[in-house]
Scaffold this active site. Sequence first.
Site, PDB file in Angstrom:
ATOM      1  N   GLY A 150      55.925  97.247  57.803  1.00 21.90           N
ATOM      2  CA  GLY A 150      56.830  97.736  58.842  1.00 21.90           C
ATOM      3  C   GLY A 150      57.147  99.206  58.624  1.00 21.90           C
ATOM      4  O   GLY A 150      57.308  99.969  59.585  1.00 21.90           O
ATOM      5  N   SER A 151      57.235  99.603  57.365  1.00 25.27           N
ATOM      6  CA  SER A 151      57.494 101.022  57.073  1.00 25.27           C
ATOM      7  C   SER A 151      56.324 101.877  57.548  1.00 25.27           C
ATOM      8  O   SER A 151      56.522 102.966  58.102  1.00 25.27           O
ATOM      9  CB  SER A 151      57.697 101.221  55.564  1.00 25.27           C
ATOM     10  OG  SER A 151      58.760 100.423  55.123  1.00 25.27           O
ATOM     11  N   ASP A 203      63.290  93.772  62.611  1.00 27.60           N
ATOM     12  CA  ASP A 203      64.193  92.651  62.343  1.00 27.60           C
ATOM     13  C   ASP A 203      64.510  91.857  63.603  1.00 27.60           C
ATOM     14  O   ASP A 203      65.465  91.069  63.606  1.00 27.60           O
ATOM     15  CB  ASP A 203      65.519  93.175  61.745  1.00 27.60           C
ATOM     16  CG  ASP A 203      65.308  93.820  60.395  1.00 27.60           C
ATOM     17  OD1 ASP A 203      64.253  93.567  59.781  1.00 27.60           O
ATOM     18  OD2 ASP A 203      66.187  94.575  59.952  1.00 27.60           O
ATOM     19  N   SER A 223      57.621  94.259  61.299  1.00 29.08           N
ATOM     20  CA  SER A 223      57.290  94.050  59.885  1.00 29.08           C
ATOM     21  C   SER A 223      56.915  92.588  59.689  1.00 29.08           C
ATOM     22  O   SER A 223      57.565  91.700  60.249  1.00 29.08           O
ATOM     23  CB  SER A 223      58.500  94.364  58.999  1.00 29.08           C
ATOM     24  OG  SER A 223      58.297  93.842  57.698  1.00 29.08           O
ATOM     25  N   HIS A 231      60.731  88.296  57.068  1.00 30.46           N
ATOM     26  CA  HIS A 231      60.837  88.583  58.508  1.00 30.46           C
ATOM     27  C   HIS A 231      60.481  87.372  59.374  1.00 30.46           C
ATOM     28  O   HIS A 231      60.155  86.312  58.859  1.00 30.46           O
ATOM     29  CB  HIS A 231      59.997  89.814  58.846  1.00 30.46           C
ATOM     30  CG  HIS A 231      60.628  91.069  58.307  1.00 30.46           C
ATOM     31  ND1 HIS A 231      61.358  91.935  59.080  1.00 30.46           N
ATOM     32  CD2 HIS A 231      60.684  91.549  57.057  1.00 30.46           C
ATOM     33  CE1 HIS A 231      61.833  92.901  58.315  1.00 30.46           C
ATOM     34  NE2 HIS A 231      61.435  92.696  57.085  1.00 30.46           N
ATOM     35  N   ASN A 245      45.470 106.085  55.420  1.00 30.20           N
ATOM     36  CA  ASN A 245      44.765 104.822  55.616  1.00 30.20           C
ATOM     37  C   ASN A 245      45.802 103.723  55.441  1.00 30.20           C
ATOM     38  O   ASN A 245      46.208 103.421  54.319  1.00 30.20           O
ATOM     39  CB  ASN A 245      43.613 104.657  54.623  1.00 30.20           C
ATOM     40  CG  ASN A 245      42.955 103.281  54.786  1.00 30.20           C
ATOM     41  OD1 ASN A 245      43.381 102.465  55.605  1.00 30.20           O
ATOM     42  ND2 ASN A 245      41.930 103.019  54.015  1.00 30.20           N
TER      43      ASN A 245
END
Length: 446
Positions: free
Chosen positions: A89-90, A197, A222, A227, A295
Amino acid sequence: MGDIQENELREQAIQAAVRYYEFRHRDFKPFAAGDRIPYAGRVFDEKEISNLIDASLDFWLTTGRYAERFEQEFAGFLGVQHCSLTNSGSSANLLAFMALTSPKLGERRILPGDEVITVAAGFPTTVAPIIQFGAVPVFVDVTLPTYNIDVTRLVAALSNRTKAVMVAHTLGNPFDLAAVSAFCDKHDLWLIEDNCDALGSRYLLDGRWRYTGTIGHIGTSSFYPPHHMTMGEGGAVYTSDTTLKRLVESFRDWGRDCWCPSGHDNTCGNRFTQQFGELPHGYDHKYVYSHFGYNLKVTDMQAAIGCAQLEKLPSFIESRKKNWKQLREGLSALEDRLILPEATENSDPSWFGFLLTVRGGGVNRHRIVRHLEGKGIQTRMLFAGNLIKHPCFDEMRKNGVGYRVVGDLSITDTIMRDTFWVGVYPGMTEQMLEYMVVQMRKALSC
Ligand SMILES: Cc1ncc(COP(=O)(O)O)c(C=O)c1O
């Protein structure tokens, strides 16, 4: 003959793994008071295991047939044109933000020094890409009991450098999308919805229910185990704008200009016939770079797990709603001491957790959290609480540069001091939720 033998061997390997699943993972132990109640966790069955084995036997390893299938099915579920898988998710947030810095967007691109409106009460990697690029996060306060951006502060936060709004739907509760998207439309700003979320939350806009993450220009998810669904590690970026999708994938895939899937060549049909920058005419399009990229791809094993989880997603969403409702009803008698969460108007949240804020007057978060943890009930803070107070902000705070705060962040500070949350994930049973209510009452009476 070869194909038949291969299919048989593959089926035997999968069946062996399914038997292992039944032996090792399926055992369901009834809940007993004091057993650990995690705030979240992966929920899976033999389908995830068999997909995982199937993908690993391909030994394709990188993004492949399962990733392609997941991207199509997930976009279909959400009702968007494009989904691009990524490894977290980041990473999804990083890609969503970086796509908007592309020179290909001309005047609308985000430049270093440009401002992005956001909140400090949340997860750090909603904000980190803004700072890493050299843009300026502009923090506004949030509201209780919805824990989302205070939209009355948006106008005050606007400057002639504002280019975007990037915020999360807090623990599944949608922010006021009507107000935020109208503000973005009016001032020609990008809207990134961090939907990590809130997968499955819906919002009623212009008479139509739509999934959160699909109303702004770009949404992110995410798939980390706590999650709404998981691939172990994983994430996704989604949009209905084909230009943005290409930019996201360019940044994800080394910054390349070419958009061939892994293992394919010459999708554009012009591999050796184009002119790029100051390169020799016809330079291989596969090795032309239009961005300074990364990447951040997934493996096909992760995507294979995701395909099985996606089939369960509607039931996961329903369980989360049901569990949240049981806690909300069970805790209603404590409303004089705890601020209980409320869904944003015109929304139907797919809750990530159950947020509680102590009202003060002798009630102390630390004491409640310690009581619950002592009884096996896992608790969580609302992530950073107030991100600006963290060590990563030390230098910027000291020098007073690199970010702006508009108005005060008094509710954000209240959240940092007095808020915590417990889980509502699909692995919870009615007995666990009842026990949580009992222990919460005890914690408040001691
Ligand atoms: C709102 C929000 N955004 C982004 C992330 C980052 O996701 P990941 O852990 O997959 O990097 C999280 C993580 O929980 C989150 O809560």
